[in-house]
Scaffold this motif. Structure first.
Motif, PDB file in Angstrom:
ATOM      1  N   PHE A  78       0.458  -1.238   0.048  1.00 22.75           N
ATOM      2  CA  PHE A  78       0.206   0.025  -0.153  1.00 22.75           C
ATOM      3  C   PHE A  78       0.808   1.400   0.124  1.00 22.75           C
ATOM      4  CE2 PHE A  78      -2.106  -2.975   2.757  1.00 22.75           C
ATOM      5  CZ  PHE A  78      -2.989  -3.119   0.860  1.00 22.75           C
ATOM      6  N   TYR A  79       1.889   1.043   0.210  1.00 24.80           N
ATOM      7  CA  TYR A  79       3.066   2.169   0.460  1.00 24.80           C
ATOM      8  C   TYR A  79       2.801   3.343   1.055  1.00 24.80           C
ATOM      9  CZ  TYR A  79       4.488  -0.880  -4.155  1.00 24.80           C
ATOM     10  OH  TYR A  79       4.766  -1.114  -5.356  1.00 24.80           O
ATOM     11  N   SER A  80       2.529   3.476   2.252  1.00 24.90           N
ATOM     12  CA  SER A  80       1.986   3.475   2.893  1.00 24.90           C
ATOM     13  C   SER A  80       3.089   4.972   3.837  1.00 24.90           C
ATOM     14  CB  SER A  80       0.979   3.115   4.793  1.00 24.90           C
ATOM     15  OG  SER A  80       0.103   2.568   4.147  1.00 24.90           O
ATOM     16  N   PRO A  81       3.928   4.601   3.463  1.00 22.57           N
ATOM     17  CA  PRO A  81       4.873   6.018   3.916  1.00 22.57           C
ATOM     18  C   PRO A  81       5.317   6.564   3.092  1.00 22.57           C
ATOM     19  CG  PRO A  81       5.816   3.737   4.561  1.00 22.57           C
ATOM     20  CD  PRO A  81       4.473   3.386   3.775  1.00 22.57           C
ATOM     21  N   TYR A  82       4.547   6.208   1.936  1.00 16.32           N
ATOM     22  CA  TYR A  82       5.092   7.274   0.473  1.00 16.32           C
ATOM     23  C   TYR A  82       3.778   8.044   0.865  1.00 16.32           C
ATOM     24  CZ  TYR A  82       4.796   9.888  -3.962  1.00 16.32           C
ATOM     25  OH  TYR A  82       4.605  10.520  -4.932  1.00 16.32           O
ATOM     26  N   PHE A  83       2.884   8.156   1.521  1.00 10.49           N
ATOM     27  CA  PHE A  83       1.684   9.150   1.203  1.00 10.49           C
ATOM     28  C   PHE A  83       1.505   9.623   3.106  1.00 10.49           C
ATOM     29  CE2 PHE A  83       0.072   5.822  -1.412  1.00 10.49           C
ATOM     30  CZ  PHE A  83      -0.162   7.443  -3.338  1.00 10.49           C
ATOM     31  N   LEU A 118       4.445   0.702  10.475  1.00  8.46           N
ATOM     32  CA  LEU A 118       5.265  -0.597  11.197  1.00  8.46           C
ATOM     33  C   LEU A 118       4.572  -1.143   9.441  1.00  8.46           C
ATOM     34  CD1 LEU A 118       6.357  -2.388  12.824  1.00  8.46           C
ATOM     35  CD2 LEU A 118       4.775  -2.834  13.580  1.00  8.46           C
ATOM     36  N   ALA A 119       5.363  -2.324   8.803  1.00  6.27           N
ATOM     37  CA  ALA A 119       5.055  -2.739   7.509  1.00  6.27           C
ATOM     38  C   ALA A 119       4.648  -4.393   8.043  1.00  6.27           C
ATOM     39  CB  ALA A 119       6.540  -2.655   6.841  1.00  6.27           C
ATOM     40  N   LEU A 120       4.039  -4.555   8.154  1.00  3.65           N
ATOM     41  CA  LEU A 120       3.751  -5.858   8.640  1.00  3.65           C
ATOM     42  C   LEU A 120       3.471  -6.603   7.435  1.00  3.65           C
ATOM     43  CD1 LEU A 120       2.554  -8.440  10.450  1.00  3.65           C
ATOM     44  CD2 LEU A 120       0.494  -7.682  10.894  1.00  3.65           C
ATOM     45  N   VAL A 121       4.599  -8.445   7.385  1.00  2.72           N
ATOM     46  CA  VAL A 121       4.955  -9.345   5.996  1.00  2.72           C
ATOM     47  C   VAL A 121       4.806 -10.130   6.209  1.00  2.72           C
ATOM     48  CG1 VAL A 121       6.443  -9.506   4.650  1.00  2.72           C
ATOM     49  CG2 VAL A 121       6.634  -6.979   5.051  1.00  2.72           C
ATOM     50  N   MET A 122       3.447 -11.059   5.654  1.00  2.57           N
ATOM     51  CA  MET A 122       2.963 -12.086   5.111  1.00  2.57           C
ATOM     52  C   MET A 122       3.906 -12.748   5.170  1.00  2.57           C
ATOM     53  SD  MET A 122       0.012 -12.770   7.049  1.00  2.57           S
ATOM     54  CE  MET A 122       0.283 -10.811   7.396  1.00  2.57           C
ATOM     55  N   PRO A 167      11.633  -1.799  -0.932  1.00  2.18           N
ATOM     56  CA  PRO A 167      13.553  -0.915   0.006  1.00  2.18           C
ATOM     57  C   PRO A 167      12.965   0.665  -0.021  1.00  2.18           C
ATOM     58  CG  PRO A 167      13.565  -2.533  -1.083  1.00  2.18           C
ATOM     59  CD  PRO A 167      12.289  -2.503  -1.783  1.00  2.18           C
ATOM     60  N   TYR A 168      12.548   1.058  -1.132  1.00  2.42           N
ATOM     61  CA  TYR A 168      12.302   1.999  -1.453  1.00  2.42           C
ATOM     62  C   TYR A 168      11.329   3.212  -0.056  1.00  2.42           C
ATOM     63  CZ  TYR A 168      15.634   0.847  -5.363  1.00  2.42           C
ATOM     64  OH  TYR A 168      16.489   0.242  -6.078  1.00  2.42           O
ATOM     65  N   ILE A 169      10.151   2.893  -0.961  1.00  6.68           N
ATOM     66  CA  ILE A 169       9.193   3.132  -0.075  1.00  6.68           C
ATOM     67  C   ILE A 169       9.335   3.017   1.005  1.00  6.68           C
ATOM     68  CG2 ILE A 169       7.041   3.502   0.504  1.00  6.68           C
ATOM     69  CD1 ILE A 169       7.742   4.251  -2.723  1.00  6.68           C
ATOM     70  N   TYR A 170       9.636   2.234   2.220  1.00  6.21           N
ATOM     71  CA  TYR A 170       9.471   1.740   3.407  1.00  6.21           C
ATOM     72  C   TYR A 170      11.162   1.621   3.762  1.00  6.21           C
ATOM     73  CZ  TYR A 170       5.075  -0.269   2.470  1.00  6.21           C
ATOM     74  OH  TYR A 170       3.515  -0.278   1.800  1.00  6.21           O
TER      75      TYR A 170
END
Length: 373
Positions: A97-102, A109-113, A140-143
């Motif tokens: 969802f690229y939340s850090p960009y917005f 916090l990125a949650l990765v399955m 790697p660029y957005i997060y």
């Protein structure tokens, strides 16, 4: 009370909800009862409401299964302004969802399955597969400045390879799933039946056709005193049923379709063992559910899954795709009742090391760290 905004493709009520949704719901409903107020943002589905409350958690729905990520891109700032969360949990399951960009002024916090990477091409066509692969390549660029929580050491390794940064090690935390032992438990009053089961969504990358080919090998060797239950729905079901018919296995293999949770547990409890064939998983939640019911597991030694079986104690591994070796392992367990019983007892002990309460506590620590930093 601190507020959490959790972004996940599906809510627990969604008919397509799977392991990722179980994980998110079990952990965050516990956090909601502890020190946090949780809002869950998910996609709409036929018959769903835009807003409702479930077990004290506010559910908001936008978009649909084809447009949800684009809806998040458009509306995330609006939702954050309305909910005023102290942290956003961005569930990187499928397309990020690229939340850090917005969101520049709020912790994410990125949650990765799990990361699909090359395995996506086992599931879909080259065009959609390339799209998913490319969206993951942007992580790697957005997060780059964010903390991560993931289900397994396998996913942590994948993230480190993707980022190619040594200093990321202390920003990735493993939070494995748990088991609800009030529901998933053995029932020794039930006699084990000559059943082998597979449980889960029927997706191509889950590689259930390997189990079907292994059954064919056993039948050709005149080992046919068993039945296979393939439990679940998915877009690979038709292909799997066609293969079963082609190999003349319709009397041995039954596709149950969707079953209730109660019936799923009943199947675990009465099966001799479970077989898991996926090329990649975030974690083997199905494996642990079966283990908690006293059922051994034969699993492909794939990322994620390789952390959920203790070789020779709670079940067996086989090399992914090696259906001949899978058939050998199945034959061993079919023939050896004492071994199955020993593995079943150890499987219960192993599963009891994983509880949702422990998982929620670990997630709470990571969230507090992400907010603090």
């Amino acid at each position: 009370m601190p507020k959490i905004l959790l972004i996940n493709w599906r809510c627990p009520k969604n008919p397509l909800a799977g392991g990722a949704e179980i994980y998110a719901w079990e952990i965050f409903k516990r956090l909601n009862k502890m020190d946090y107020e949780v809002t869950y943002l998910a996609e709409k589905f036929p018959g769903s409401e835009e807003k409702e409350e479930m077990e004290g958690i506010k559910i908001r729905r936008i978009g649909n299964k084809w447009t949800f990520n684009f809806s998040v891109y458009r509306k995330i700032k609006e939702v954050v302004e309305e909910e005023k969360p102290d942290i956003v949990i961005d569930d990187l399951n499928k397309i990020p969802f690229y939340s850090p960009y917005f969101l520049k002024n709020i912790p994410v916090l990125a949650l990765v399955m799990h990361l699909f990477r090359q395995s996506i091409f086992f599931e879909t066509n080259i065009f959609f597969g390339s799209y998913v692969y490319f969206t993951e390549a942007l992580i790697p660029y957005i997060y780059k400045d964010n903390y991560f929580a993931c289900l397994s050491e396998s996913t942590k390794e994948d993230l480190l390879k993707l980022f190619k940064r040594k200093n990321l090690e202390n920003k990735i935390y493993v939070v494995p799933p748990g088991i609800d032992f009030n529901k998933y438990k053995p029932d020794f009053s039930k006699k084990k039946e000559r059943i082998i089961c597979h449980v889960g969504r029927l997706k191509r990358y889950k590689s259930v056709h390997h189990l079907i080919y292994a059954v064919k090998i056993l039948k050709d060797k005149k080992i046919d005193n068993f039945k296979v239950l393939i439990v679940g729905e998915g877009d690979d079901k038709e292909r799997l049923m066609t293969l079963t018919k082609k190999l003349n296995l319709t009397k041995v293999i039954e596709f149950t379709g969707y079953v209730s949770e109660e019936e799923k547990i009943n199947i675990y409890q009465k099966s001799l063992f479970l077989v898991e064939n996926s090329i990649k998983e975030g974690w083997g939640l199905i494996v642990m559910e079966a283990n908690a019911c006293g059922t051994p597991v034969i699993s492909a030694k794939s990322p994620g899954l390789k952390e959920t079986v203790i070789e020779g104690e709670t079940g067996f591994f086989y090399p992914y795709g090696a259906v001949d070796i899978l058939a050998e392992k199945m034959a061993i367990l079919l023939a050896n009742e004492r071994l199955r019983e020993e593995m079943g007892k150890k499987a219960i002990e192993w599963a009891r090391k994983f509880s949702w309460e422990n998982s929620a506590s670990l997630m709470k620590e990571v969230i507090e760290l992400a907010i603090k930093k």
